[in-house]
Design an enzyme around this catalytic site. Sequence first.
Site, mmCIF file in Angstrom:
data_model
loop_
_atom_site.group_PDB
_atom_site.id
_atom_site.type_symbol
_atom_site.label_atom_id
_atom_site.label_comp_id
_atom_site.label_asym_id
_atom_site.label_seq_id
_atom_site.Cartn_x
_atom_site.Cartn_y
_atom_site.Cartn_z
ATOM 1 N N GLU A 42 4.856 29.696 35.993
ATOM 2 C CA GLU A 42 4.425 29.144 35.050
ATOM 3 C C GLU A 42 4.999 28.815 33.975
ATOM 4 O O GLU A 42 4.505 28.166 33.442
ATOM 5 C CB GLU A 42 2.888 30.670 34.484
ATOM 6 N N THR A 83 0.122 21.265 29.469
ATOM 7 C CA THR A 83 -0.447 22.451 28.882
ATOM 8 C C THR A 83 0.412 22.811 27.864
ATOM 9 O O THR A 83 -0.037 22.997 26.503
ATOM 10 C CB THR A 83 -0.563 23.620 30.177
HETATM 11 N N1 HSE Z 1 -3.548 29.830 28.074
HETATM 12 C C1 HSE Z 1 -3.732 28.775 28.403
HETATM 13 C C2 HSE Z 1 -3.743 28.156 27.732
HETATM 14 C C3 HSE Z 1 -3.942 28.336 29.655
HETATM 15 O O1 HSE Z 1 -4.955 27.531 26.936
HETATM 16 O O2 HSE Z 1 -3.150 27.090 26.849
HETATM 17 C C4 HSE Z 1 -3.421 27.309 30.834
HETATM 18 O O3 HSE Z 1 -4.427 27.056 31.528
#
Ligand code: HSE
Length: 307
Positions: free
Chosen positions: A128, A181
């Site tokens: 990830e 992201t």
């Molecule tokens: N918690 C992470 C974010 C999840 O919001 O950046 C990304 O899918």
Amino acid sequence: MEVIKVFSPASIANLNCGFDLLGLSLEGIGDEITLRKVPQKGIKITSITGADLPLETLKNVAGVAGMAMVNHLNLNFGFEIQIRKGINIGSGIGGSAASAAAIVFGINQFLDKPLSNKELTFYGMKGEALASGSEHADNVAPAVYGGFTLITSYSPLNIVSLPVPKNLFVTIIRPHIEIKTKESRAALPINIPLNDVITQSGNLAGFISSLYTSDYDLMARSLKDVIIEPHRKCQLPLFDKARAAAVKNGAMAFGIGGSGPAMFSICKGKKAAEQVEDTLKELYRNSNIQIDSFVSKASNVGSKIIS
Ligand code: HSE
């Protein structure tokens, strides 16, 4: 057993009140990885279908997660893998996490002493990190465990499975844009006002309590985000209008799936979720914004062997 095929589900991270902590697995949509055990050490990706992604092991989320596990366990064998993406990368429903979860879950089936779900999540997070620039587990954990997962600590990693009340459904809409992201996280503020931390902590606590008591009113009041959403929603077309329409037409809560662009509505019952889906499809159709959508049960099922 030399060849197995694993399915890992899509997931929603954050769920408004639990940034980097809360996640939920979805039903029927996810990634598949076929693993063939081979004498050569390491991971070789032989094909990827459903998305245009690198075959080079260390440029691929599944490759990185798999290599972290193979290297750390010092396995004297390796795997050839085929990846079938059912989730677009950058769509906000845990596409990279599903591939990372699938490979670590698959490798685990070939070990004499299988690892726990928490250990698998630990290796999945390494993959990830390639996609998002940080080792967050709020998509990988639900993709491995299934259901609602709560990360209670990152150092050391600790994960708790939360109850999934019956009859909880999710409507997902995905505008056809990509949000990375890594970039979305980089734009978040480092310092948060104390009042917002208090409000968000109360929401997270209220939401967890509501899962144990199936208190849907408390759930609806708690699924709110005063910290992250204000900084991200401007990237999502019609976000405020979509929330208003979803809530008016039966959604208990509405929010951003992970870092987006997916948006989710939580609904009590399938009929309500389908009604919300119809409402949102009409809203976006009338605005000439392309989306796709689906309804999913809040699933209890995580990664599994499918053949
Ligand atoms: N918690 C992470 C974010 C999840 O919001 O950046 C990304 O899918």
